[in-house]
Write an enzyme that holds these catalytic residues in place. Structure first.
Site, PDB file in Angstrom:
ATOM      1  N   GLU A 280      48.017  53.696  24.400  1.00  0.00           N
ATOM      2  CA  GLU A 280      49.007  52.631  24.283  1.00  0.00           C
ATOM      3  C   GLU A 280      49.182  52.268  22.805  1.00  0.00           C
ATOM      4  O   GLU A 280      48.196  52.195  22.070  1.00  0.00           O
ATOM      5  CB  GLU A 280      48.561  51.385  25.058  1.00  0.00           C
ATOM      6  CG  GLU A 280      49.661  50.349  25.195  1.00  0.00           C
ATOM      7  CD  GLU A 280      49.200  49.088  25.925  1.00  0.00           C
ATOM      8  OE1 GLU A 280      50.010  48.496  26.643  1.00  0.00           O
ATOM      9  OE2 GLU A 280      48.028  48.709  25.774  1.00  0.00           O
TER      10      GLU A 280
ATOM     11  N   ALA B  55      39.811  46.572  23.827  1.00  0.00           N
ATOM     12  CA  ALA B  55      39.682  47.205  25.137  1.00  0.00           C
ATOM     13  C   ALA B  55      41.044  47.720  25.562  1.00  0.00           C
ATOM     14  O   ALA B  55      42.076  47.324  25.037  1.00  0.00           O
ATOM     15  CB  ALA B  55      39.155  46.199  26.160  1.00  0.00           C
TER      16      ALA B  55
ATOM     17  N   GLU C 110      40.963  42.947  31.534  1.00  0.00           N
ATOM     18  CA  GLU C 110      41.300  44.367  31.709  1.00  0.00           C
ATOM     19  C   GLU C 110      41.334  44.762  33.182  1.00  0.00           C
ATOM     20  O   GLU C 110      42.164  45.576  33.592  1.00  0.00           O
ATOM     21  CB  GLU C 110      40.304  45.244  30.942  1.00  0.00           C
ATOM     22  CG  GLU C 110      40.215  44.947  29.452  1.00  0.00           C
ATOM     23  CD  GLU C 110      41.548  45.031  28.741  1.00  0.00           C
ATOM     24  OE1 GLU C 110      42.438  45.788  29.196  1.00  0.00           O
ATOM     25  OE2 GLU C 110      41.718  44.328  27.729  1.00  0.00           O
TER      26      GLU C 110
END
Length: 878
Positions: A157, A291, A327
């Site tokens: 990402e 993360a 997450e």
């Protein structure tokens, strides 16, 4: 059925591409999404084989992509970066390959038009192993014996999947992935799904093949491999595991217990069973920051999730629970359902940010997680009060702009708006609406309007789109002005609203927000009345005149409230009877008003004095933070010594109230406050505090376990601040030997805070020679040293910027440059900061530099506004 998700048969893949969606067309979400790639060809299945070579730093790759051609075309366009193509064929027919490096695209051309239908694209290619966290990267680290080691990780990402494999690297193009990974035989490999086959791939290598994933965006693919150990359990029928480098498995047990709590909670809350048979946590040592919510295989910097109760305080569990909750929430909001383009990233990140507080609060109400998150909310309000802020929803025109939307507005403000909305609707109605939304958007892109419709259906006719519109699509937030009047013992509150800005002299515009008020007519009780204030002005019933009131009860709303003088006096008289959230909210609002010029600093000090004698550490921390800010403002100024003396006189009496040096009988929150008191005393030059820290540091050198974690932490911090060369070297040795990442960070940043100029220079020089796993933290080390040595740090940053920022990924670098340079506000002239940003922020990220400069000018204006007031106040007290 779950088994269908893992079938390798391409014929089954297209049929289920958008299963569970309400769209008439399986391509509706793709057609509606923005993006640079043509929508003529759509991938449905990738079979990818990657074989990295750690010596050549190249990846031998091969992929077979099943695509649907929607209308005749002679070209297929997809993304690539740092890729060399070998043979490329469509259904066995060779393609001509041309590259467009500026657009990071490859075009495959064919002599004849490709007919509509299903086709298979076969690609041989060579990609590049990265040295920073982008694409497939090689992470160097030191093992438990201090020997060099490495592992592989991925960070795809926002747009780094194209560094690992050519493909449709835009989020709307959801497809299934079956990935094979060639790694050393002794290693463990992890991906989104379970392993289905392992075969030999050479004398010392093996090929690990993973089951086919559900349909998902390419940036959610994960591949990690290394000398891992694994700890596992199950919850709700899902296999849960934590992977950590060898020797660190005992420190991962708390993270595993959090995963076990969260899986059934999220299954129930979202109303959808987790669709992958396992969920892994992968702890990456060193330079991977933060993360990443890869579906079924979440990656974390190991320092964010490792926990050793012998070395860390129990309060560290809050942060670990929070980041895992964030997450893991994404496994539903962001993975199962996803945004079609980066301008809607706020909804996924807002959900996850809200859940990183809501979920831990469900399991541990004693942690007061929403209050713990207040610092982040105040930071987001500070950014959103800038004239250069942006709405929660912001158009994104290209991939480069995508990096800019990952900020406190998209995360913290979006999460705060969701919390405010939940409070107004009620948790049950809010959850029911969410469950319908997620059920109807499985495996496809979401749209905020659909969410508002589902919530409206559960809200007895409330138009949620109207309520939320200006919170999401307009910049900034309001301040509510409240003036009370009494007649016959009954109180009427007159309300007005306008946009709140950090500069009270700036024009506020005409935006009117629908503000969910949470009225406490008696702020000494828990009873609240929810109201919507959606006009420029209005009046409401304020209850009895005998009790103080607050409007933003329990600090649920993302707005500030300014009260008339009589109401402020009543609040201050009863202040110690209020809830922690209400006390903090009044302190924060009055501090912000002083900073912006709406009120004088004396108004804030009146609330601070009203808190005198408070034993609530969460509130006292806010007051202590203001004392710290006063010391920072006065660095190098004529009144510095007088202000230091005043701050010491205010905080030293608090020390006994919070347990003194030994902290006897204190909980972790109280000890954190005690630590802040001691460090403030050190900053004032208090000789008793510094001498005692050095005495205790000598004890630690003889017995590292002599003190509890938080007692040891303050010893190291104060001793590091006042360090001589011997203490500095001892701290450095301890930091290098530490095997617990949190303890290691604490030791390092203790020595980076050294006040001695020669030691500060030594810390700066160290940033150029860091081990690979620490290199991405170099910019933040410079920022830490700068707090006591701004001029030396600024010169060093300018002289060595290219080396300092080089280990960071392109995605991380822009934000780091802006953050570190902006940290010099009030310490270095603004024009120098602006020149630095122009030199080191690329033109297509100029908006980030502009935002930073807005913060710099605001901080300077705040100092200019408050410094004379602080000086005058302190002079009157001494």
């Amino acid at each position: 059925m779950r088994s269908a998700f893992y079938s390798a048969a391409p014929a089954l893949l297209l049929a289920g591409l958008c299963a569970g969606t309400a769209s008439a067309s399986p391509f509706a979400a793709i057609d509606a999404a923005q993006g640079a790639l043509p929508k003529t060809v759509v991938p449905t299945f990738y079979a990818i084989d990657v074989a990295p070579n750690p010596k050549t730093m190249k990846i031998a790759g091969h992929e077979r992509i099943t695509v649907t051609v929607r209308k005749p075309t002679r070209t297929i366009v997809l993304n690539e970066l740092q890729t060399t193509f070998g043979a490329v064929k469509l259904d066995g027919t060779p393609a001509n390959v041309s590259l467009n490096p500026a657009k990071q695209q490859a075009t495959f051309s064919f002599a004849k038009p490709v007919t509509p239908g299903t086709h298979v694209l076969d690609i041989a290619y060579t990609a590049t192993v990265q040295t920073s966290a982008q694409g497939l990267f090689k992470q160097n680290y030191s093992d438990m014996q201090g020997k060099p080691a490495y592992m592989y990780g991925t960070q795809l990402e926002a747009t780094d999947a194209r560094r690992l494999f050519p493909g449709w690297d835009e989020p709307a193009f959801r497809a299934r992935f079956r990935v094979s990974f060639v790694v050393p035989k002794a290693w463990t490999a992890v991906s989104n799904t379970p392993i289905v086959a392992t075969t030999a791939a050479g004398p010392a290598l093996k090929r690990v093949t993973f089951a086919t994933t559900p349909a998902m965006s390419s940036y959610l693919v994960v591949l990690c491999a290394g000398d891992f150990q694994k700890s596992s359990t199950t919850a709700d029928g899902i296999g849960l595991s934590v992977y950590a480098t060898r020797g660190k498995m005992p420190q991962s047990q708390y993270a595993l217990s959090v995963m076990k709590d969260l899986m059934p909670y999220y299954d129930s809350y979202y109303g959808i069973k987790f669709p992958i048979p396992k969920l892994d946590t992968i702890a990456i040592p060193g330079g991977f920051l933060g993360a990443m919510e890869n579906w079924g295989g979440i990656t974390y910097n190991e320092s964010t999730i490792m926990y050793d109760p012998k070395l860390q305080p129990a309060s560290d569990q809050k942060g670990i629970f929070g980041i895992i909750a964030h997450e893991e929430s994404h496994q539903w909001n962001g993975d199962l359902t996803s945004f079609g383009w980066w301008d809607d990233v706020w909804l996924a990140e807002g959900f996850a940010t809200w859940m990183q507080t809501k979920a831990p609060d469900h399991f541990h109400p004693e942690w007061h997680m929403f209050i713990d998150a207040d610092d982040a909310v105040q930071g987001a309000m500070g950014r959103d009060a800038q004239i250069t802020t942006h709405p929660v929803y912001i158009p994104v025109h290209n991939e480069t702009e995508a990096a800019a939307v990952f900020d406190e507005i998209s995360y913290t403000k979006a999460g705060a708006v969701l919390r405010m909305l939940e409070q107004y609707l009620g948790p049950d109605k809010f959850q029911t609406g969410l469950q319908h939304f997620f059920r109807t958007h499985e495996y496809t892109a979401f749209n905020a309007n659909d969410l508002w419709k589902d919530l409206s259906a559960e809200s007895n006719g409330v138009d949620i789109a109207a309520v939320t519109h200006n919170w999401i699509y307009q910049p900034g937030f309001p301040v509510v002005n409240a003036t009370a009047s009494c007649s016959g013992g009954k109180r009427t509150i007159t309300l007005t609203q306008h946009r709140y800005l950090n500069d009270a002299s700036a024009p506020t515009g005409s935006t009117v927000w629908s503000i969910p008020l949470n009225l406490k007519a008696d702020a000494t009780s828990a009873q609240t009345t929810p109201l919507i204030f959606n006009a420029q002005s209005s009046t409401i019933d304020g209850g009895s005149c005998t009790a103080p009131f607050v409007l933003n009860g329990d600090a649920v709303g993302f707005y500030r409230t300014q009260y008339d003088a009589q109401t402020q006096a009543a609040q201050q008289t009863a202040f110690l009877k209020f809830t922690t959230a209400d006390k903090l909210n009044l302190l924060n609002d009055s501090k912000a008003f002083a900073a912006s010029g709406l009120q004088k600093f004396d108004n804030y000090l009146a609330y601070a004095r009203a808190d005198n004698g408070d034993t609530d550490p969460l509130v006292v921390n806010g007051v202590l933070d203001s004392y710290g800010q006063m010391l920072t403002f006065e660095q190098g100024k004529p009144e510095e010594a007088r202000v230091q003396k005043y701050v010491a006189s205010q905080v030293k009496p608090m020390l006994a109230r919070f347990g003194g040096w030994d902290g006897t009988g204190m909980n972790d929150d109280q000890l954190q406050t005690r630590n802040t008191i001691l460090f403030l005393l050190a900053r004032t030059g208090d000789t008793d505090t510094i001498a005692e820290a050095k005495r205790r540091f000598a004890v630690v050198m003889q017995n590292p376990q002599a003190y509890s974690p938080l007692n040891k932490q303050v010893v190291m911090g104060v001793a590091g601040y006042a360090a001589d060369a011997a203490i500095y070297q001892q701290l450095l040795t301890m930091a290098m030997k530490a095997t617990n990442p949190t303890e290691q960070q604490n030791d390092f940043f203790a020595l980076f805070g050294a006040k001695d100029p020669a030691l500060a220079q030594q810390s700066l020089n160290m940033t150029l020679h860091l081990p690979p796993q620490f290199a991405p933290f170099a910019p933040f080390i410079v920022g830490a040293v700068a707090q006591e040595h701004p001029k030396e740090s600024w010169k060093f940053l300018n002289d060595n910027a290219d080396k300092i920022f080089a280990p960071m990924s392109a995605f991380e670098r822009v934000g780091a440059v802006s953050q570190v340079a902006g940290g010099f506000a009030t310490l270095i002239p603004a024009d120098q900061i602006e020149a630095f940003l122009k030199s080191h922020v690329p033109p297509d990220a100029a908006g980030e530099a502009k935002k930073t400069m807005d913060d710099v000018h605001t901080r300077q204006a705040v100092e200019d506004r408050l410094l004379p007031q602080i000086d005058a106040f302190v002079q009157s007290q001494t």
